[in-house]
Each structure stands twice: as structure tokens, then as C-alpha cells.
Design an enzyme around this catalytic site. Structure first.
Site, PDB file in Angstrom:
ATOM      1  N   SER A  43       0.861  -1.190   0.000  1.00 25.24           N
ATOM      2  CA  SER A  43       0.000   0.000   0.000  1.00 25.24           C
ATOM      3  C   SER A  43       0.889   1.228   0.000  1.00 25.24           C
ATOM      4  CB  SER A  43      -0.872   0.013   1.253  1.00 25.24           C
ATOM      5  OG  SER A  43      -0.110   0.373   2.387  1.00 25.24           O
ATOM      6  N   ASP A  44       0.325   2.391  -0.320  1.00 26.55           N
ATOM      7  CA  ASP A  44       1.054   3.620  -0.039  1.00 26.55           C
ATOM      8  C   ASP A  44       0.873   3.919   1.454  1.00 26.55           C
ATOM      9  OD1 ASP A  44       2.582   5.886  -0.224  1.00 26.55           O
ATOM     10  OD2 ASP A  44       1.510   6.758  -1.919  1.00 26.55           O
ATOM     11  N   TYR A  45       1.524   4.952   1.894  1.00 28.32           N
ATOM     12  CA  TYR A  45       1.594   5.335   3.311  1.00 28.32           C
ATOM     13  C   TYR A  45       0.195   5.458   3.932  1.00 28.32           C
ATOM     14  CZ  TYR A  45       4.284   7.681   7.021  1.00 28.32           C
ATOM     15  OH  TYR A  45       4.922   8.018   8.193  1.00 28.32           O
TER      16      TYR A  45
ATOM     17  N   SER B 202      -2.387   4.136   3.283  1.00 27.33           N
ATOM     18  CA  SER B 202      -3.521   4.212   2.341  1.00 27.33           C
ATOM     19  C   SER B 202      -4.590   3.172   2.672  1.00 27.33           C
ATOM     20  CB  SER B 202      -3.055   4.094   0.888  1.00 27.33           C
ATOM     21  OG  SER B 202      -2.615   2.795   0.587  1.00 27.33           O
TER      22      SER B 202
END
Ligand code: NOJ
Length: 763
Positions: free
Chosen positions: A289-291, A293
Site C-alpha cells: 500500500s502507499d503510506y 492508504s
């Protein structure tokens, strides 16, 4: 020395004892299966957990707690935001010594344009149109970062971007899917030491992570993290190709994006992460995932932490960056039947496979070799940084051939970015030390015999607005507001200008005026600098603008006022030396824009591969009831593919080896390119194709090929492209990748504005 060897030996014994027996005879699958057979549910979820310790650079509000405790319990699969070989080694020792199964960790970082040696920002690198150079930039970054303990980079960023209000255009390769795909491929190969994962375990390669999947570059109104709403046709034809190219090149990981797609956030979007990425494209690596997210999906309105974590896992997301929703909620969701053990196992397996491919089970300290310390910021990296920078500059204007400068001219070097180091590395170069960067003034002074001819004045602040400056200066001072008044700064600049033959004004954006969470509704150069440029232009001296920027800017007025403009972006550690070298003609600029420069912000989104509409305006002359504006032309100020040279090039009309092709035949399209000017130089020869009639509306032009050609002055060369049926394919209304028979127009020229064309048939 002796102590060191004892340490090495004991470490070796420790690794043998600590790591599950790495029997060479076992296949990768056998090794991972037998390891997984020993893992508890918590340990499996631990592998899905990517944490940030909080002492590095963070891009969100959350940092991880009880890092050491979690590592020892086997609850961490990887870490980022940690820098330096010794620190990484310590943490890796903790993982392989103190955790029950001794599984080594991944160590990631945003190595997006160089590591400690900063290379030009990615948008600038793409402007080189030089794929071997771009590949080498990734390879050099991998060499430097793996010498410093890292094994995973959150790069390449391949989001197509057509709205320069979005600050993250700086991190990608611009507006075009064909060029973007070439760049994506080059970077993956550069980082991973070749296509696929065969060379990942050399110890010199980084696992790449393609981001941000998907469509993150098309947020509404250019506002970062905003909603994306796009037709499937646009996704498949324009926005997906670079991600797909990176996957085909063998990228080991993919990062999901923050935005939603068709109403479902990417991090919980099964259609995207499973149907498209794995089933249609055959991606075999893991998705991170992104940060935060995953838990940001609570804000998106997708439910609580447990619900969004289950949604992500079920969608096909494997590793949770920072949220810790997987770790904390999946056990209960498993019991409740909301997620399956099969899905957890699949995710765990993919992460272990990446660690295996990186050689971490064989040697957890593969990337912790102190002997490689000298590779960091080494002379060859700096030399490459200069070369890459010079190749990325785009000459936008050069009236009266004021450039290159002559060594006997007196130069007034003016501007808030002229004697600045802090902005040179460019946005999100978290590992680079700006003190190592070369300011433009230093670059001039480094040239023998030039220093005495250069007079410097700051002239203006980057911005006079302290509130704006505070937003830019979050990670350190990028905009410093002078204690002198604007009048005093200007007066000094004008007196310096009066004593010169040529004014070189270094102006533009501070590095953090672009990048993440740096969206702008105005693309103008800040007012303080506009005033400076106007005043300098009134002196009547030749005025060369050296423009620093992380995105296309609206510079219509400045383009009229300046004699020459060299766009140097944010050029990295060697910025100053590279700028001076190009201004004095050691290297003849060859960069071409990879994003259109709008005339004003009202034109955005703006890109060359538009459709014709039913009421095209047929040029820049206003027509009532045509698709145009009342107040400005439709065309951009500078089109995609545009860039001048100190020399000039002429193109013959395109010549075809045949007038038609069939599904299994090809033709050759050629032009004779001639260097008609006074300097040796390189030209990016661009091939565009227009599909005249289609089952869906087709773009006016699409880039289908390019070659960077060096010609000595007076020299000519035939430049040829092979045209076949495959390159005429597009995704039709059924999302089938097809070509359609009929007439095509083929253009070969110096930019996307070329009208140098012939037509051919697909039969
Ligand atoms: C958020 C950014 O969107 C992403 O590009 C980056 O890799 C992560 N933060 C980690 O720093």
C-alpha cells in the site's frame, strides 16, 4: 582487523544458526513452503507489515511504535525511513538474531532520482529522451543505495500526468504513455540489474516498486490525493501502459495509490489489483500500500480499520505500509470468515519470494558491506550526475544566438536560485545532502578564467510571502526571505547588471514548490521574481533565464521578455557545474519537453494527443462555435517534444518503403536529418501516427517512436523507423487491443507540433 574477522566469523555462524537452513538443493518454492509451514498466523501477518521508525523523513502523520519489540516478535516484514548502513545492519541483526524464525527484513526508501548523489528530478530525466542514460541513472542509484544497506526502492513513479497543477508531475515522466512506458522499463531494468528478477541477488540491485497504481496522476483539479474519475478507454489507452511496461520488465513490487477509481480506493480495489494487475498482466510480485492508504479508506468512507484491512487483503494487496491494520485486525477477520487463510498465505508467500530473490535468506547482510562505503557519493556518481543533468536541460528560446556564452563576456549572475545549494537536489531527495550540491555561482567559479568575469546579486527572494515560505520549508529552508527589502535587492541587481555584457537570471520554483502535497492553482513564477525579470529586461542587455522548476510553468510574459531560456529543472547534486557547462557550450542542449507548457492555467489539463472534437478550431485563430477559448489560443506555449539546440536541424519529407502494410508485413519510414547550424549536436527525432478513422474517436497524434541522433555540423543522416500493425493497436470500446484497417498519417519531426507527414494504409 582480527576483531573484525572474529566478528565476521561469528556473524556467519550466527546467520547459519539464525536463518532457517538455506539448503542450496531446495528450490525456491520448497524453501518458502517449509519456512511457511513453521510460521504462526502472527508471524505471517508480520511479513505483511511495513513500518517506519519515525526518525527519518515521513510523508504522513503516523509513525510506528514499539519497533524493536515488534521486530523481535517477528511482526515486521520490512522497514523504510531508516538511513545508513550501520543502523540498517543493527536492525537486520535484530531480525535475524532475536526473532523466532530469523527472517531477514526488507529495507526500503524513496530512491527516486539518485540516492546520496542526487540526479535530476525524474521529469527532467525524462526530458533527455535518452533511455540508456535513464537506465544508468537507476543503476547508479542502486549501486549507491545497496552500498548503504538498502535493498528496495519505491520507484519508478510512472503516473501519466497532464495537469501541471499537481506537484507530483516532478516525480514522473510526463504526459505520454509511449515515452512513459519506455522510461518505466528502463528504470526497472536499471534498478534490478536486468529484465526480470534474475540479477536481483547480486547485492548491487534494488527491488523496484512501480507506483502509484493506478491513475494517481489524474486527480481532479490537480489537487493531490483527490478523486480520480476516468473512462476505461482512457485508462487502458493512456494511463495504464507505463505500469504495464514496468510489470513486463519484471518489477518486483507495485505500490497502490491513494486515490479512488470508479468509486473504490485503489488500495481496496479488487478489479485493479487482481483482475487487471495479476490476471490480465500476469504480475507475480507483491503489492504494497502507499503510506497509510489502507486506513485512509476509513476517510474514503469504506468502513472501520477491520473492514478496510479485509477489503485490501481481499483485493490483492500484500503489504501494509504503516497502517498496521493487517497486523491488528486480520486475526479477528479471519475468525469471522471475512478473510481467508489462503489469502494471507498468498500475500506472505509473495513477500518471502521477494526476499528470496534478493538473496536475503542466503545472506541477510548482503546489502550491509562496509567495504562498499566508498561507493557512496563517489566521483563516478558525481560525474554521472553532471552528465545526466546536462542531457536533461531544455533550451526553450535562444534569440540572436546569445547562447552559448562567450568566455570573454562579463556576466551578471542574478536571481534567488543563483547562489543556492538547498534547492539543487530537487524534490523528495530525502537521502541527498544539499550541502554536497553545487550552486550555479560555484559552477561558474569552477570554470577556469570565468570567476573574475562574474558579478553576483540575489535580486529577489524566491517568494516574499512568509506564509507561503513556511509551507515550503517543512523539511528545511528552501525559501529564505532576505533581511534586505525588495527595493534594496533589486537595486543591487540592477547595478550588477549595468556592469555586465549579459545577464543570466536563475529563477523559478523552490524544489518543494513541486512534489508531494505541493499542488498549485497558479503556475506563474512568484511575483517577487516576475518583478525582477521585468526590471532586468528593461536594461536592454541580453537576458538569459535559467529556469528551475519541478513542473511546467506559465511563462508567456517571461518568454517575451527574455532573450534566451534554458530550462534546467531541479538538476541534482551537480546542478551548478552542469548549468555552467551548458551555458558555455561544452554540451549542446538536447532535451525535449515531456509535458506541454500551458499559456495559462486555464488551459490545463493540456496534452498533445487530444481528440479532434466535432468542432475543431483548426489552428490558433478564433472561430465562433469552434472548440476554442475567447482569451487565449488552444495551442500550448511550448508543446510536448519541443526543445531547441545551439545548432539547427532540417528534416526531409518522410519517405516510405511501401504505401501499405498488412497484419504480417511492415514498412520503413525514413527522413534525412541534416545539422544545418554551426555546432555539433543531438536531435530527438520523433515519430507520430494518426489513425484517420476508427470505431472510437482517436487522438490527433500519438508518439510511436523516437531516436536521439548525434550529428556533426553540416552532417546528414537517414533516420528510419519500422512501422508494423502492432504499433497501430489501441483498446477499443470492448477493451480489446486491436488495429483497424484504413488510412494512417505518419509524422516525423522535431516536436509534437510537426506537420511533416505522409499517409499509408493498413490493409
Ligand atoms: C507517500 C508517497 O505517495 C509514496 O510515493 C512514497 O513512496 C511513500 N510515501 C513512502 O515514502
Amino acid at each position: 582487523m582480527r576483531l573484525f574477522s572474529i566478528y565476521k566469523v561469528s556473524l556467519f555462524i550466527l546467520c547459519i544458526a539464525a536463518v532457517p537452513v538455506f539448503a542450496q538443493k531446495q528450490t525456491k518454492a520448497q524453501y518458502i513452503n517449509s519456512l511457511m509451514a513453521k510460521m504462526t498466523l502472527q508471524e505471517k501477518l508480520g511479513q505483511l507489515n511495513l513500518i517506519i521508525p519515525g526518525d527519518g523523513s515521513v510523508t504522513g502523520t503516523v509513525v510506528s511504535n514499539d519497533v524493536e519489540g515488534k521486530i523481535k516478535k517477528g511482526l515486521v516484514g520490512g522497514m523504510f525511513g531508516i538511513a545508513g548502513l550501520e543502523k540498517i545492519k543493527k536492525v537486520q541483526e535484530m531480525a535475524v538474531r532475536a526473532s523466532r524464525l530469523h527472517i531477514p527484513m526488507l529495507f526500503g526508501s524513496d530512491i527516486i532520482h539518485g540516492y546520496k548523489t542526487a540526479f535530476p528530478i525524474p521529469l527532467a530525466l525524462s526530458a533527455s529522451w535518452d533511455m540508456p542514460l535513464i537506465q544508468k541513472s537507476a543503476q547508479m542509484a542502486a549501486l549507491e543505495a545497496t552500498a548503504d544497506g538498502l535493498n528496495w526502492t519505491f520507484s519508478p513513479m510512472v503516473d501519466i500526468a497532464r495537469d501541471p497543477r499537481w506537484g507530483r508531475v516532478a516525480e514522473g515522466a510526463g504526459e505520454d504513455p509511449f515515452l512513459g512506458s519506455a522510461v518505466a522499463k528502463a528504470m526497472v531494468i536499471g534498478y534490478q540489474g536486468g529484465a526480470g528478477n534474475a540479477n536481483l541477488a547480486t547485492g548491487n540491485s534494488l527491488l523496484s516498486c512501480v507506483k502509484h497504481f493506478a491513475l494517481y496522476g489524474a486527480p481532479e483539479a490537480g489537487r493531490d490525493y483527490n478523486t480520480v474519475d476516468m473512462s476505461k478507454l482512457k485508462m487502458y489507452n493512456d494511463y495504464f501502459p507505463p505500469y504495464k511496461a514496468a510489470v513486463e520488465a519484471g518489477a518486483g513490487s507495485v505500490m497502490s495509490s491513494f486515490n479512488d477509481i470508479d468509486g473504490v480506493p485503489a488500495s481496496g480495489n479488487k478489479w485493479l489489483l487482481t483482475n487487471v494487475l495479476r490476471n490480465q498482466w500476469g504480475f507475480k510480485g507483491f503489492v504494497v500500500s502507499d503510506y497509510t492508504s489502507i486506513t485512509e479508506m476509513i476517510n474514503h468512507g469504506m468502513g472501520d480499520t477491520a473492514a478496510v484491512s479485509a477489503l485490501s487483503l481481499n483485493a490483492g494487496l500484500d503489504m501494509d505500509m504503516v497502517s498496521e491494520g493487517f497486523l491488528n485486525t486480520l486475526p479477528t477477520s479471519l475468525q469471522a470468515g471475512k478473510v481467508s487463510m489462503t489469502a494471507i498465505d498468498a500475500a506472505c508467500k509473495r513477500i518471502l519470494e521477494a526476499k528470496y530473490d534478493l538473496g536475503l535468506f542466503e545472506d541477510p547482510f548482503k546489502y550491509c558491506k562496509s567495504a562498499r562505503a566508498s561507493e557512496v557519493l563517489s566521483a563516478d556518481k558525481r560525474a554521472f550526475a553532471k552528465e545526466a543533468a546536462m542531457h536533461s536541460f531544455v533550451l526553450l528560446k535562444n534569440d540572436n544566438q546569445v547562447l552559448p556564452l562567450k568566455s570573454n563576456q562579463k556576466i551578471a549572475l542574478i536571481g534567488p536560485l543563483a547562489n543556492d545549494r538547498s534547492n539543487m537536489p530537487g524534490t523528495w531527495s530525502i537521502n541527498a545532502d544539499a550541502k554536497q550540491a553545487v550552486a550555479v555561482l560555484e559552477g561558474f567559479n569552477n570554470r577556469p578564467g570565468i570567476g573574475s568575469k562574474v558579478l553576483y546579486a540575489k535580486g529577489a527572494n524566491i517568494s516574499d510571502d512568509p506564509v507561503f515560505a513556511a509551507k515550503i520549508n517543512v523539511f528545511g529552508e528552501k525559501i529564505s526571505i532576505d533581511t534586505r527589502s525588495a527595493q534594496e535587492l533589486l537595486a543591487e541587481a540592477l547595478s550588477v547588471a549595468a556592469a555586465s555584457d549579459v545577464i543570466v537570471a536563475v529563477v523559478g520554483e523552490a524544489s518543494e514548490m513541486s512534489g508531494e502535497a505541493a499542488s498549485r492553482t497558479s503556475l506563474d513564477i512568484p511575483a517577487s521574481q516576475q518583478k525582477l525579470i521585468e526590471a532586468l529586461s528593461k536594461t536592454g542587455k541580453p537576458l538569459v533565464l535559467v529556469l528551475m522548476n519541478g513542473r511546467p510553468l506559465t511563462i508567456s510574459k517571461e518568454t517575451k521578455l527574455a532573450t534566451a531560456i534554458l530550462d534546467v529543472w531541479h538538476a541534482g547534486t551537480e546542478a551548478g557545474n552542469a548549468v555552467a557547462s551548458v551555458l558555455y557550450g561544452d554540451y549542446n542542449p538536447s532535451g525535449k519537453l515531456t509535458m506541454s507548457f500551458p499559456r495559462n492555467v486555464g488551459q490545463v489539463p493540456i496534452y498533445y494527443s487530444i481528440r479532434n472534437t466535432g468542432r475543431p478550431n483548426g489552428g490558433d485563430v478564433f472561430g465562433k462555435y469552434k472548440s476554442n477559448y475567447l482569451d487565449v489560443e488552444n495551442s500550448p506555449l511550448f508543446p510536448f517534444g519541443f526543445g531547441l539546440s545551439y545548432t539547427s536541424f532540417s528534416y526531409s519529407k518522410p519517405m516510405l518503403s511501401a504505401n501499405s502494410i498488412r497484419a504480417n508485413t511492415s514498412l520503413t519510414a525514413s527522413v534525412i536529418l541534416t545539422n544545418t547550424g554551426n555546432f555539433d549536436g543531438e536531435e530527438v527525432v520523433q515519430l507520430y501516427i494518426k489513425d484517420e478513422v476508427g470505431s472510437i474517436t482517436r487522438p490527433l497524434k500519438e508518439l510511436k517512436g523516437f531516436q536521439k541522433i548525434f550529428l556533426k555540423k553540416g552532417e546528414s543522416k537517414t533516420v528510419s523507423f519500422t512501422i508494423d500493425e502492432k504499433m497501430l493497436r489501441f483498446y477499443n470500446a470492448d477493451l480489446k487491443h486491436v488495429s483497424e484497417k484504413g488510412t494512417f498519417q505518419l509524422f516525423i519531426g522535431t516536436s509534437s507540433a510537426t506537420e511533416n507527414s505522409v499517409s499509408f494504409q493498413l490493409q
